[in-house]
Design a protein around this motif. Structure first.
Motif, PDB file in Angstrom:
ATOM      1  N   VAL A  61      23.076  15.636   4.652  1.00 48.88           N
ATOM      2  CA  VAL A  61      22.446  14.862   3.593  1.00 48.88           C
ATOM      3  C   VAL A  61      21.684  15.841   2.704  1.00 48.88           C
ATOM      4  O   VAL A  61      21.729  17.051   2.917  1.00 48.88           O
ATOM      5  CB  VAL A  61      21.514  13.764   4.153  1.00 48.88           C
ATOM      6  N   GLY A  62      20.968  15.320   1.722  1.00 48.75           N
ATOM      7  CA  GLY A  62      20.253  16.193   0.795  1.00 48.75           C
ATOM      8  C   GLY A  62      19.098  16.939   1.413  1.00 48.75           C
ATOM      9  O   GLY A  62      18.526  17.837   0.782  1.00 48.75           O
ATOM     10  N   VAL A  94      15.501   5.652   9.685  1.00 50.07           N
ATOM     11  CA  VAL A  94      15.827   5.089   8.373  1.00 50.07           C
ATOM     12  C   VAL A  94      17.330   4.854   8.298  1.00 50.07           C
ATOM     13  O   VAL A  94      18.126   5.779   8.494  1.00 50.07           O
ATOM     14  CB  VAL A  94      15.387   6.030   7.233  1.00 50.07           C
ATOM     15  N   LEU A  95      17.713   3.602   8.014  1.00 50.63           N
ATOM     16  CA  LEU A  95      19.107   3.266   7.775  1.00 50.63           C
ATOM     17  C   LEU A  95      19.350   3.223   6.276  1.00 50.63           C
ATOM     18  O   LEU A  95      18.618   2.552   5.541  1.00 50.63           O
ATOM     19  CB  LEU A  95      19.439   1.898   8.381  1.00 50.63           C
ATOM     20  N   VAL A  96      20.353   3.952   5.819  1.00 52.26           N
ATOM     21  CA  VAL A  96      20.740   3.910   4.407  1.00 52.26           C
ATOM     22  C   VAL A  96      21.721   2.756   4.231  1.00 52.26           C
ATOM     23  O   VAL A  96      22.834   2.797   4.763  1.00 52.26           O
ATOM     24  CB  VAL A  96      21.366   5.241   3.963  1.00 52.26           C
ATOM     25  N   ALA A  97      21.287   1.709   3.531  1.00 53.68           N
ATOM     26  CA  ALA A  97      22.082   0.484   3.396  1.00 53.68           C
ATOM     27  C   ALA A  97      22.015  -0.016   1.959  1.00 53.68           C
ATOM     28  O   ALA A  97      21.119  -0.792   1.609  1.00 53.68           O
ATOM     29  CB  ALA A  97      21.590  -0.587   4.370  1.00 53.68           C
ATOM     30  N   PRO A  98      22.928   0.426   1.100  1.00 50.82           N
ATOM     31  CA  PRO A  98      22.918  -0.020  -0.295  1.00 50.82           C
ATOM     32  C   PRO A  98      23.030  -1.540  -0.391  1.00 50.82           C
ATOM     33  O   PRO A  98      23.777  -2.181   0.358  1.00 50.82           O
ATOM     34  CB  PRO A  98      24.156   0.665  -0.888  1.00 50.82           C
ATOM     35  N   GLY A  99      22.279  -2.105  -1.307  1.00 48.71           N
ATOM     36  CA  GLY A  99      22.337  -3.540  -1.545  1.00 48.71           C
ATOM     37  C   GLY A  99      21.295  -4.355  -0.830  1.00 48.71           C
ATOM     38  O   GLY A  99      21.047  -5.516  -1.181  1.00 48.71           O
ATOM     39  N   ALA A 141      23.214  11.066   1.037  1.00 46.48           N
ATOM     40  CA  ALA A 141      23.572  10.282   2.224  1.00 46.48           C
ATOM     41  C   ALA A 141      24.522   9.152   1.858  1.00 46.48           C
ATOM     42  O   ALA A 141      24.326   8.447   0.861  1.00 46.48           O
ATOM     43  CB  ALA A 141      22.323   9.712   2.887  1.00 46.48           C
ATOM     44  N   ALA A 142      25.553   8.968   2.687  1.00 48.10           N
ATOM     45  CA  ALA A 142      26.481   7.855   2.500  1.00 48.10           C
ATOM     46  C   ALA A 142      25.900   6.585   3.109  1.00 48.10           C
ATOM     47  O   ALA A 142      24.927   6.620   3.876  1.00 48.10           O
ATOM     48  CB  ALA A 142      27.817   8.200   3.164  1.00 48.10           C
ATOM     49  N   LEU A 196      12.854  16.066   8.987  1.00 49.06           N
ATOM     50  CA  LEU A 196      14.079  15.425   9.459  1.00 49.06           C
ATOM     51  C   LEU A 196      14.532  16.030  10.786  1.00 49.06           C
ATOM     52  O   LEU A 196      14.636  17.252  10.917  1.00 49.06           O
ATOM     53  CB  LEU A 196      15.187  15.597   8.414  1.00 49.06           C
ATOM     54  N   VAL A 197      14.801  15.168  11.760  1.00 48.39           N
ATOM     55  CA  VAL A 197      15.349  15.630  13.040  1.00 48.39           C
ATOM     56  C   VAL A 197      16.865  15.745  12.932  1.00 48.39           C
ATOM     57  O   VAL A 197      17.448  16.797  13.207  1.00 48.39           O
ATOM     58  CB  VAL A 197      14.959  14.670  14.183  1.00 48.39           C
ATOM     59  N   THR A 198      17.505  14.655  12.520  1.00 44.36           N
ATOM     60  CA  THR A 198      18.958  14.662  12.367  1.00 44.36           C
ATOM     61  C   THR A 198      19.372  13.495  11.492  1.00 44.36           C
ATOM     62  O   THR A 198      18.615  12.542  11.289  1.00 44.36           O
ATOM     63  CB  THR A 198      19.662  14.583  13.741  1.00 44.36           C
ATOM     64  N   ALA A 199      20.595  13.570  10.987  1.00 41.74           N
ATOM     65  CA  ALA A 199      21.222  12.469  10.251  1.00 41.74           C
ATOM     66  C   ALA A 199      22.559  12.190  10.925  1.00 41.74           C
ATOM     67  O   ALA A 199      23.374  13.109  11.106  1.00 41.74           O
ATOM     68  CB  ALA A 199      21.420  12.830   8.784  1.00 41.74           C
ATOM     69  N   LEU A 200      22.783  10.939  11.305  1.00 44.40           N
ATOM     70  CA  LEU A 200      23.981  10.554  12.039  1.00 44.40           C
ATOM     71  C   LEU A 200      24.808   9.573  11.223  1.00 44.40           C
ATOM     72  O   LEU A 200      24.268   8.769  10.455  1.00 44.40           O
ATOM     73  CB  LEU A 200      23.605   9.912  13.375  1.00 44.40           C
TER      74      LEU A 200
END
Length: 544
Positions: free
Chosen positions: A410-411, A445-450, A490-491, A504-508
């Motif tokens: 991610v960024g 944190v969940l990336v959830a568009p909308g 992030a997607a 940040l620890v990790t992005a899954l």
């Protein structure tokens, strides 16, 4: 347990005590002074975006008075304008305030906090440690013994704690010297900070001399003149001459009206303590490190020390069914000392270039572009960019989990400070991500568009949310679930695990309960508790 003893009531010590209080840990602050600070307008601090947000969060105070946040940055060399920058949402301005204003706001917040006790006129003179804690003795009108679980020396460059622990403090003396003046006047660049190298009006001094002007609130400016090595004392007459000469040079040849408020000489030393921890005692801030050449700010690193150490002490102090591993407290020195050491190395490499030394192959060995390369390095230091100023990342931390197949880029790199995006909090409100830091728990944190267009209650029970909520409930430490419409790079359905200090620890990719559990356990200092393997502790369903 006994409270944490914080030695020193400067910005770092006060910030540490407030950070501990946010984690529900009591503390005693030993202040060798009378409990108030001398007002010195020429003694100011510049805080970057992350540390400014930290002190505002801890103090409950906004420092956004007109002039405290610069509108832009301008650099000149002789008569040539080298660079101009405008600050805004994409490029946040540094915060510039008098140190006594910062300390005063922190003291007011401490006075409101029932978990913090301040002992004034209390100078430390001995420390005794045993298996269950330590005892500190203070002398003075209120001299007594204080019992604590841990002790943190935030007592400045001449730290008594460091001396009592017999920790060496090697480094360089008088790396830079500056004459300083605070004055009220009007300059042609209202609200803009200014770096002027080799100003053309100078009739004496080295060719590489420079002056920096930094605006403060209420029309006040702090001016810093770089002094040549081994220069004579700066007399009042010499300083007034510099002021008049500089103001006239910036204002078309005539000196504008000004009110001189304060003066001084600021000497920069570079030092790094060999150890930052001995048993239950720690060092932080100027007691552990000194830096500040080329526009860098030592207080930034001191506040980051407090932020890093507070959640680790809190986790160990509270313990719970599974005591925190010893590696968690050891990681404070491993993470913070490495960052400061890298900052000092970067400054030491740049100093011969920028101050006229004879580095190998000259400037081209480091940066292209001659004078513009000099300007870029100095701008980095003053504005908190690059190796000289950007917040460090704990990439090689002992708390960093191993990469997995589900980890995504991610960024923000793993170990780096998170971006401050808007998120939905558990109560359904929209908040900034940084507002949820330092509250004693991990963040997921969940990336959830909308999701921003729907109330939280409508989507908490839909899609992958129940599975993610169950995975978070199974983590080895309390965690808060937040939802963001987007995060840089992030997607959709990316899950971010964030430490209490905002790194940040990790992005899954998606909900991966076992991997999320393992990453959280590593970030807390160790493997899964004995008898509770990762797979069973985190078995709440497969990936989504």
């Amino acid at each position: 347990m006994d409270p944490v003893i914080v030695v020193g009531a400067g910005p770092v010590g006060l910030a540490l005590s407030l950070a501990l209080a946010r984690h529900d840990v009591p503390s005693v602050v030993l202040d060798e002074g009378p409990g108030k600070d001398e007002q010195r307008p020429a003694r100011t601090v510049v805080l970057r975006e992350d540390t400014a947000a930290l002190v505002e969060r801890l103090s409950g105070t906004s420092f956004d008075r007109a002039g405290s946040r610069w509108t832009g940055w301008r650099s000149l060399r002789r008569k040539q304008e080298m660079r101009t920058l405008t600050f805004g949402e994409q490029s946040p301005a540094p915060l510039h305030i008098a140190q006594h204003e910062l300390t005063g706001a922190l003291r007011e917040a401490v006075a409101r906090e029932p978990l913090i006790k301040v002992a004034v006129d209390s100078r430390l003179d001995s420390i005794e440690e045993d298996r269950s804690g330590l005892t500190a003795h203070t002398r003075g009108p209120k001299g007594t013994w204080w019992r604590g679980s841990y002790l943190v020396g935030c007592d400045g460059p001449r730290s008594t704690v460091r001396k009592l622990l017999d920790i060496r403090f090697p480094g360089r003396t008088a790396v830079e010297r500056h004459a300083v003046a605070a004055l009220r006047t009007e300059l042609p660049w209202p609200g803009e900070a200014l770096l002027h190298r080799s100003p053309p009006w100078r009739t004496s001094g080295p060719a590489g001399s420079e002056v920096v002007g930094r605006p403060l609130a209420d029309g006040v400016w702090r001016l810093d003149w770089l002094l040549p090595p081994r220069s004579d004392l700066v007399t009042p007459d010499v300083l007034v001459a510099r002021i008049r000469e500089t103001l006239a040079g910036w204002c078309g040849g005539s000196t504008p009206p000004y009110e001189l408020l304060d003066t001084g000489v600021h000497t920069v030393h570079h030092r790094l303590a060999r150890r930052w921890r001995v048993g239950r005692a720690f060092l932080a801030g100027d007691a552990a490190h000194l830096l500040g050449a080329l526009g860098t700010q030592g207080l930034d690193e001191g506040l980051r020390d407090a932020d890093n150490l507070s959640w680790k002490l809190a986790l160990t102090w509270h313990d719970g069914p599974h005591p925190a591993p010893a590696a968690l407290l050891d990681s404070y020195q491993a993470e913070r000392r490495a960052i400061v050491a890298a900052r000092l190395r970067a400054a030491d490499q740049a100093l011969p270039i920028l101050r006229g030394g004879k580095g190998p192959r000259g400037l081209r060995a480091y940066v292209p572009g001659g004078a513009r390369g000099h300007d870029a390095l100095l701008t980095d230091g003053h504005l908190g960019h690059g190796p000289l100023g950007a917040p460090g990342a704990y990439t090689d931390s002992p708390l960093a989990p191993l990469p997995t197949e589900s980890q995504v880029d991610v960024g923000t790199a793993p170990g780096a400070p998170i971006a401050d995006v808007r998120v939905t909090a558990p109560d359904g409100s929209f908040v900034r991500l940084r507002d949820r830091l330092g509250l004693g728990h991990l963040l997921v944190v969940l990336v959830a568009p909308g999701t921003g267009v729907w109330e939280r209650k409508h989507w908490m029970s839909a899609g992958l949310m129940p599975r993610l909520a169950a995975a978070i409930a199974a983590l080895p430490h309390e965690a808060e679930l937040l939802v963001a419409e987007s995060y840089p790079g992030a997607a959709a359905h990316t899950v971010l695990l964030i430490r209490p200090d905002g790194h940040l620890v990790t992005a899954l990719s998606g909900v991966r309960p076992a991997e999320l559990y393992e990453a959280a356990q590593t970030a807390l200092g160790g493997a899964a508790p004995e008898g509770e393997p990762v797979e069973s502790a985190a078995r709440t369903g497969g990936p989504a």
